[in-house]
Design an enzyme around this catalytic site. Structure first.
Site, PDB file in Angstrom:
ATOM      1  CB  CYS A  69      -0.918  -0.029   1.219  1.00  0.00           C
ATOM      2  SG  CYS A  69      -2.012   1.398   1.338  1.00  0.00           S
ATOM      3  N   GLY A  93       0.753  11.048   7.438  1.00  0.00           N
ATOM      4  CA  GLY A  93       0.816  10.899   8.889  1.00  0.00           C
ATOM      5  C   GLY A  93       1.642   9.738   9.381  1.00  0.00           C
ATOM      6  CB  CYS A 166      -3.082  -0.393   4.101  1.00  0.00           C
ATOM      7  SG  CYS A 166      -2.725   1.197   3.362  1.00  0.00           S
TER       8      CYS A 166
END
Length: 320
Positions: A69, A93, A166
């Site tokens: 991912c 993030g 994910c």
């Protein structure tokens, strides 16, 4: 600055909060007064991550979808789109750090050891690292992130941490795989080959797993081996698991953040937040020798990631 929500692929019949997550992202962008876009990566995510995940389990391996991912979606398709649309950098993030040193962009662990995600980012190269910002990586405690969010009155300051697969979140991997793989109950065997229980389908088990099957045993029992041809799994005690642990591994699809690692002080992790073990030698063909025998048997398909101190050097897929 421009906010972008990445829309992935979401399985039917499994609850998903992507619509609520997108709305939260829109609210943050509106609060900050920045443009907002939604980038639909459904096709790319299904082909690069989900199809690979299913195929690996069918072959008896245990893949790590979060690595794919990051490599193919967030810092593959998304980064390419961002650059095509005039962006110099993308910021996410992730709890990791990128610093330029000695002519290379280097990947380092996040300052918060409980949140560090460099393990899942090992496949990033100079092409990606040169265009990435990880602003949370320098924060030593997650609580400080929420303090900043409250200070700037962000509408997601109290939102729970994102976890799980994910883009998809918490899923029962067995229930998910049953939609795509024909699973059949089979025998659970002890180390001597005696039947001691029943499992739900050999494909869904991971080496080292200690639940999800029945076994007539009074002590904790771990999966030691899988046989897809006969649809059996072999289980044993922690001591039996340790006795099978290797001192060397073979890798494929190795990538390095800037160059092939040489010299002393190299360690490796064979699972997220697992122990870091000292490395004796790495060959360019993928053979890795450790200073001592491991205490566990890593699952084929999992990732071995190399470090020197705080720096993530790269890694590869375990094939034995």
């Amino acid at each position: 600055i421009r906010g972008v929500f990445l829309k992935g692929w979401y399985p039917e019949n499994i609850p998903c909060t992507w619509k609520e997550d997108r709305q939260d992202a829109m609210r943050v962008a509106a609060h900050l007064g920045i443009p907002f876009s939604t980038l639909d990566l459904t096709k790319e995510y299904k082909e690069s991550v989900i199809d690979y995940l299913i195929n690996e389990y069918e072959e008896g391996r245990t893949p790590n979808p979060d690595v794919l991912c990051n490599r193919d979606i967030k810092f593959g398709a998304f980064l390419s789109w961002a650059k095509e649309n005039g962006a110099d950098k993308v910021a996410t993030g992730h709890y990791a750090r990128v610093e330029e040193k000695d002519g290379f962009f280097r990947l380092y662990k996040g300052k918060d050891p409980k949140k560090d995600q460099s393990y899942f980012l090992y496949a990033l190269t100079q092409n990606e690292l040169a265009h990435i910002l990880f602003p949370l990586g320098v924060i030593e405690d997650k609580s400080k992130t929420r303090t900043f969010a409250k200070k700037y009155h962000l509408p997601v300051a109290e939102k729970r941490d994102s976890q799980g697969l994910c883009f998809i979140g918490h899923v029962d991997i067995e229930a998910f795989l049953r939609q795509y793989i024909s699973l059949s109950p089979g025998d659970v065997l002890d180390a001597e080959g005696n039947k001691i229980g029943v499992h739900e389908g050999a494909e869904v088990y991971t080496i080292g797993q200690r639940h999800g099957f029945s076994a007539k045993n009074n002590e904790p029992t771990y999966v030691l081996q899988k046989d897809l041809t006969n649809n059996t799994i072999t289980v044993g005690s922690k001591k039996e698991q340790e006795s099978r642990a290797p001192q060397e591994l073979m890798l494929q699809n190795m990538t390095w953040t800037h160059s092939f690692p040489k010299g002393e002080g190299i360690t490796a992790q064979y699972r997220y937040h697992g122990p870091e073990v000292a490395v004796e030698n790495i060959t360019e063909e993928g053979r890795v020798v450790f200073r001592e025998q491991l205490t566990e048997v890593p699952a084929a398909g999992q990732i071995l990631v190399f470090y020197r101190g705080e720096e993530c050097l790269g890694g590869g897929t375990i094939v034995y």
